[in-house]
Scaffold this motif. Sequence first.
Motif, PDB file in Angstrom:
ATOM      1  N   ILE A 172      73.816 -42.956 -24.231  1.00  0.00           N
ATOM      2  CA  ILE A 172      74.572 -42.201 -23.252  1.00  0.00           C
ATOM      3  C   ILE A 172      73.929 -42.398 -21.812  1.00  0.00           C
ATOM      4  O   ILE A 172      72.670 -42.228 -21.539  1.00  0.00           O
ATOM      5  N   ARG A 173      74.600 -42.960 -20.998  1.00  0.00           N
ATOM      6  CA  ARG A 173      74.059 -42.934 -19.558  1.00  0.00           C
ATOM      7  C   ARG A 173      74.090 -41.755 -18.830  1.00  0.00           C
ATOM      8  O   ARG A 173      75.302 -41.111 -18.567  1.00  0.00           O
ATOM      9  N   CYS A 174      73.187 -41.130 -18.306  1.00  0.00           N
ATOM     10  CA  CYS A 174      73.003 -39.893 -17.890  1.00  0.00           C
ATOM     11  C   CYS A 174      73.697 -39.730 -16.756  1.00  0.00           C
ATOM     12  O   CYS A 174      73.584 -40.518 -15.687  1.00  0.00           O
ATOM     13  N   PRO A 175      74.276 -38.663 -16.356  1.00  0.00           N
ATOM     14  CA  PRO A 175      75.152 -38.483 -15.157  1.00  0.00           C
ATOM     15  C   PRO A 175      74.270 -38.172 -13.853  1.00  0.00           C
ATOM     16  O   PRO A 175      74.741 -38.353 -12.829  1.00  0.00           O
ATOM     17  N   PHE A 176      72.952 -37.805 -14.193  1.00  0.00           N
ATOM     18  CA  PHE A 176      72.218 -37.437 -12.852  1.00  0.00           C
ATOM     19  C   PHE A 176      71.529 -38.476 -12.266  1.00  0.00           C
ATOM     20  O   PHE A 176      71.545 -38.858 -11.226  1.00  0.00           O
ATOM     21  N   HIS A 177      70.590 -39.366 -13.245  1.00  0.00           N
ATOM     22  CA  HIS A 177      69.841 -40.432 -12.721  1.00  0.00           C
ATOM     23  C   HIS A 177      70.099 -41.749 -13.370  1.00  0.00           C
ATOM     24  O   HIS A 177      69.599 -42.666 -12.958  1.00  0.00           O
ATOM     25  N   GLY A 178      71.241 -41.700 -14.107  1.00  0.00           N
ATOM     26  CA  GLY A 178      71.515 -42.972 -14.666  1.00  0.00           C
ATOM     27  C   GLY A 178      70.780 -43.461 -15.930  1.00  0.00           C
ATOM     28  O   GLY A 178      71.066 -44.886 -16.270  1.00  0.00           O
ATOM     29  N   LEU A 179      69.726 -42.786 -16.277  1.00  0.00           N
ATOM     30  CA  LEU A 179      68.924 -43.478 -17.332  1.00  0.00           C
ATOM     31  C   LEU A 179      69.868 -43.471 -18.864  1.00  0.00           C
ATOM     32  O   LEU A 179      70.662 -42.688 -18.982  1.00  0.00           O
TER      33      LEU A 179
END
Length: 311
Positions: free
Chosen positions: A78-85
């Motif tokens: 999952i691409r995190c919505p906060f920092h994109g990791l």
Amino acid sequence: MCGRWWRRGCWGSAAMLHKGWYQIAFARDLSAGLNGAAIGTRPLALVRDGDRIRAFEAVCPHRGANLCRGGTLIGEAIRCPFHGLSIGLGSARAGLGVAEYPCLSIGGLVFVRAASGAAGDLPARLAALDATAFFVPGFELVIGAPAELVIENAFDGLHFRIVHAIGNQPDLRIVAAGGSFAVEGEFLLPPSPWQQGAAGQSHVAIPYRATAYSPTLVIAEMGGANPYMMITATVPAGPRQCVVRLSLVLPPGDNGAPPDAAACRYLLDGARRGLMEDKPIWEAMVDDPPFAPVAGDAGVTGFRAFCAGMR
Ligand code: FES
């Protein structure tokens, strides 16, 4: 067992989870790909690929964003919505990852355990039912009461006559205590389109068995000429609030046909009415209710001991 049962920050808390099964969703409500869910304050990610549904922690291990609130599923991450990791599905993967939880999808009902370890008696029971009967996914209802209190109701022999106006006060006997907890008794019910009884009878005697597979999941079996089962499951949804999911399990009709739709609606409507009769009492109870057991409370006492073993 006497004294206080659920306390703020303990029983009924949206933050403290037991290690047993929760019914987290109906499969019909999950879309393909990433779905957000929660048990109390713990967010979960449900990932659907056809009929396969998996459950994962949804808190980003980098800084704690909810991966289901704006995250994007890309393959097995999952691409995190906060920092994109890129957060891998499964903590065993290289790099940052989220834990996978045991998940069962059967008969249109989706169950999750937010713990590892022994799975208990539920998977085998559901598999046996799936082989011989029809699951009928039912309805959801939000109730302003702790999740365990709603399930405890199935073991509270003293309330059925008073709250639901059945014809007797059933003497519930404990018949199993271990990986599950079960009571048996008999209800005297007025004749109905489902259980008609003999002509002139004011009540029909219906064997009753309730089995808890976790503090938040009970299967109630109604016997007699037309037996059926109800699966009632609760998930904490906030302080003093839970989501109730109620479904039916019915034997096949003639020649193995699915159960009659009108009969299913009738039974589900009756189950909803029963919950609505309990609801105002549950919602008016104090946060830290006393418990001074009296004769007839063995089912409640036994259920609470079972729950304590699931913490
Ligand atoms: S919180 Fe998820 S990448 Fe930072």
